[in-house]
Design a protein around this motif. Sequence first.
Motif, PDB file in Angstrom:
ATOM      1  N   ALA A 213       0.814  -1.216   0.000  1.00 40.93           N
ATOM      2  CA  ALA A 213       0.000   0.000   0.000  1.00 40.93           C
ATOM      3  C   ALA A 213       0.845   1.262   0.000  1.00 40.93           C
ATOM      4  O   ALA A 213       0.374   2.327  -0.404  1.00 40.93           O
ATOM      5  CB  ALA A 213      -0.927   0.004   1.213  1.00 40.93           C
ATOM      6  N   SER A 214       2.105   1.169   0.434  1.00 40.61           N
ATOM      7  CA  SER A 214       2.993   2.338   0.417  1.00 40.61           C
ATOM      8  C   SER A 214       3.567   2.572  -0.974  1.00 40.61           C
ATOM      9  O   SER A 214       3.775   3.707  -1.392  1.00 40.61           O
ATOM     10  CB  SER A 214       4.133   2.145   1.424  1.00 40.61           C
ATOM     11  N   TRP A 215       3.825   1.491  -1.682  1.00 41.05           N
ATOM     12  CA  TRP A 215       4.434   1.604  -3.017  1.00 41.05           C
ATOM     13  C   TRP A 215       3.375   1.862  -4.083  1.00 41.05           C
ATOM     14  O   TRP A 215       3.576   2.618  -5.018  1.00 41.05           O
ATOM     15  CB  TRP A 215       5.198   0.320  -3.326  1.00 41.05           C
ATOM     16  N   LEU A 216       2.226   1.196  -3.933  1.00 43.41           N
ATOM     17  CA  LEU A 216       1.126   1.349  -4.883  1.00 43.41           C
ATOM     18  C   LEU A 216      -0.073   1.903  -4.134  1.00 43.41           C
ATOM     19  O   LEU A 216      -0.616   1.217  -3.265  1.00 43.41           O
ATOM     20  CB  LEU A 216       0.755  -0.003  -5.501  1.00 43.41           C
ATOM     21  N   PRO A 217      -0.486   3.132  -4.407  1.00 49.41           N
ATOM     22  CA  PRO A 217      -1.625   3.715  -3.687  1.00 49.41           C
ATOM     23  C   PRO A 217      -2.834   2.777  -3.691  1.00 49.41           C
ATOM     24  O   PRO A 217      -3.295   2.344  -4.749  1.00 49.41           O
ATOM     25  CB  PRO A 217      -1.918   4.994  -4.470  1.00 49.41           C
ATOM     26  N   GLY A 218      -3.296   2.434  -2.519  1.00 45.01           N
ATOM     27  CA  GLY A 218      -4.420   1.505  -2.425  1.00 45.01           C
ATOM     28  C   GLY A 218      -4.017   0.055  -2.439  1.00 45.01           C
ATOM     29  O   GLY A 218      -4.870  -0.828  -2.319  1.00 45.01           O
ATOM     30  N   GLY A 219      -2.718  -0.218  -2.603  1.00 38.71           N
ATOM     31  CA  GLY A 219      -2.258  -1.603  -2.654  1.00 38.71           C
ATOM     32  C   GLY A 219      -2.680  -2.306  -3.932  1.00 38.71           C
ATOM     33  O   GLY A 219      -3.021  -1.669  -4.928  1.00 38.71           O
ATOM     34  N   LEU A 220      -2.685  -3.620  -3.892  1.00 38.76           N
ATOM     35  CA  LEU A 220      -3.019  -4.411  -5.077  1.00 38.76           C
ATOM     36  C   LEU A 220      -4.506  -4.693  -5.202  1.00 38.76           C
ATOM     37  O   LEU A 220      -4.936  -5.362  -6.131  1.00 38.76           O
ATOM     38  CB  LEU A 220      -2.235  -5.732  -5.058  1.00 38.76           C
ATOM     39  N   GLY A 221      -5.299  -4.178  -4.252  1.00 36.85           N
ATOM     40  CA  GLY A 221      -6.741  -4.328  -4.352  1.00 36.85           C
ATOM     41  C   GLY A 221      -7.215  -5.729  -4.031  1.00 36.85           C
ATOM     42  O   GLY A 221      -6.447  -6.604  -3.635  1.00 36.85           O
ATOM     43  N   ASP A 222      -8.475  -5.949  -4.227  1.00 37.10           N
ATOM     44  CA  ASP A 222      -9.108  -7.234  -3.926  1.00 37.10           C
ATOM     45  C   ASP A 222     -10.012  -7.610  -5.089  1.00 37.10           C
ATOM     46  O   ASP A 222     -11.239  -7.616  -4.988  1.00 37.10           O
ATOM     47  CB  ASP A 222      -9.886  -7.157  -2.617  1.00 37.10           C
ATOM     48  N   HIS A 223      -9.397  -7.922  -6.226  1.00 39.70           N
ATOM     49  CA  HIS A 223     -10.155  -8.205  -7.443  1.00 39.70           C
ATOM     50  C   HIS A 223     -10.687  -9.636  -7.437  1.00 39.70           C
ATOM     51  O   HIS A 223     -10.101 -10.540  -6.848  1.00 39.70           O
ATOM     52  CB  HIS A 223      -9.273  -7.994  -8.677  1.00 39.70           C
ATOM     53  N   ASP A 224     -11.779  -9.844  -8.153  1.00 35.43           N
ATOM     54  CA  ASP A 224     -12.317 -11.179  -8.335  1.00 35.43           C
ATOM     55  C   ASP A 224     -11.379 -11.977  -9.240  1.00 35.43           C
ATOM     56  O   ASP A 224     -11.073 -11.533 -10.359  1.00 35.43           O
ATOM     57  CB  ASP A 224     -13.710 -11.095  -8.978  1.00 35.43           C
ATOM     58  N   PRO A 225     -10.883 -13.148  -8.791  1.00 32.93           N
ATOM     59  CA  PRO A 225      -9.932 -13.913  -9.601  1.00 32.93           C
ATOM     60  C   PRO A 225     -10.443 -14.265 -10.995  1.00 32.93           C
ATOM     61  O   PRO A 225      -9.701 -14.174 -11.980  1.00 32.93           O
ATOM     62  CB  PRO A 225      -9.685 -15.174  -8.762  1.00 32.93           C
ATOM     63  N   ALA A 226     -11.700 -14.658 -11.097  1.00 27.56           N
ATOM     64  CA  ALA A 226     -12.251 -15.042 -12.404  1.00 27.56           C
ATOM     65  C   ALA A 226     -12.276 -13.858 -13.359  1.00 27.56           C
ATOM     66  O   ALA A 226     -11.906 -13.972 -14.537  1.00 27.56           O
ATOM     67  CB  ALA A 226     -13.654 -15.623 -12.239  1.00 27.56           C
ATOM     68  N   SER A 227     -12.679 -12.685 -12.866  1.00 27.20           N
ATOM     69  CA  SER A 227     -12.706 -11.485 -13.711  1.00 27.20           C
ATOM     70  C   SER A 227     -11.297 -11.068 -14.112  1.00 27.20           C
ATOM     71  O   SER A 227     -11.061 -10.626 -15.244  1.00 27.20           O
ATOM     72  CB  SER A 227     -13.398 -10.342 -12.970  1.00 27.20           C
ATOM     73  N   ALA A 228     -10.349 -11.228 -13.175  1.00 31.42           N
ATOM     74  CA  ALA A 228      -8.961 -10.879 -13.482  1.00 31.42           C
ATOM     75  C   ALA A 228      -8.402 -11.801 -14.565  1.00 31.42           C
ATOM     76  O   ALA A 228      -7.658 -11.356 -15.448  1.00 31.42           O
ATOM     77  CB  ALA A 228      -8.114 -10.966 -12.216  1.00 31.42           C
ATOM     78  N   ARG A 229      -8.781 -13.084 -14.524  1.00 30.36           N
ATOM     79  CA  ARG A 229      -8.308 -14.007 -15.552  1.00 30.36           C
ATOM     80  C   ARG A 229      -8.860 -13.633 -16.927  1.00 30.36           C
ATOM     81  O   ARG A 229      -8.156 -13.733 -17.941  1.00 30.36           O
ATOM     82  CB  ARG A 229      -8.687 -15.444 -15.180  1.00 30.36           C
TER      83      ARG A 229
END
Length: 303
Positions: free
Chosen positions: A119-135
């Motif tokens: 969260a310090s390097w990437l504003p908001g961190g890596l988030g919490d995306h749905d794995p299926a949608s990300a694929r």
Amino acid sequence: MAPLVQASSAAGVATTQRKRLVTQLRQAEVAKDVEGWLADVLAGTLSALRGRGSATAADLVRDEPRLATILDLAPEKSYATPQKITSQVLTVLALQGDIVRGRVLGGWTANRNEWWPAASWLPGGLGDHDPASARVELVRRWLRTFGPAPIADLIWWTGWTKGQVRAALASVEVAEVALDGQVGLVLADDLDDTADPGPVVALLPALDPTPMGWVDRDFFLGEHRAPLFDRTGNIGPTIFLEGRVVGGWAQRADGEIRTRLLQDVGAGNAAAVEARVDELSRWLGDLRFIPRFRTPLERELTS
């Protein structure tokens, strides 16, 4: 791209790596409740990193001494190499999306780096995306870059199961095309002919994403696979000419860039390769480096 890769791929690898580490810690009998012990170490390491803002692995070992725990899984074997769990713990935290690698300490070829809370390097961190949608989105981007290609290439590149890949493809508009006797997939809106860019010579570094994009590489490698790959499938520095690998290159200890053309490319193209070599030599200047994964041709050119 990082949030997509995190949700679609890294999180699953994190589960596998954590289970593997638990098994090793259990074999080493570091605690009665190994899973609880590891969870506490992961939390302690992350807390220490957040307290510092950024840190090296050595810094974190000082803050969380359990990172220095030694694993010696084959003490009676000659090949055994006892090692600290530091890198494995940091790898799990990174794969979980909790931390990221930051600046390299030293020149860009150095191996030591800082770690940061995500969260310090990437504003908001890596988030919490749905794995299926990300694929689905990652498949779309891969096809845009590497298509048309057989589904086997996509399964290899992602590391997903065949079912996961097919499920992602079901949400992407694709067309089937013929590829040297195989069925290839391409985005439905990417069927137009590609303009000829003209003769292009490129000196690609080891592990460049272009030649690593497919598992079946004969269409641009021809008969040159053996000298350009190591035993585990990592490609070394290559010479690309008009979309095909025609040779390899390497930097000697004295800085000289040496090349080897593996086929006849004509005098004009050979001169273009030499021009690229001169350009790369000037850009590198006094910098010296050795690829992490060494291939037969790269070793031969530097011997």
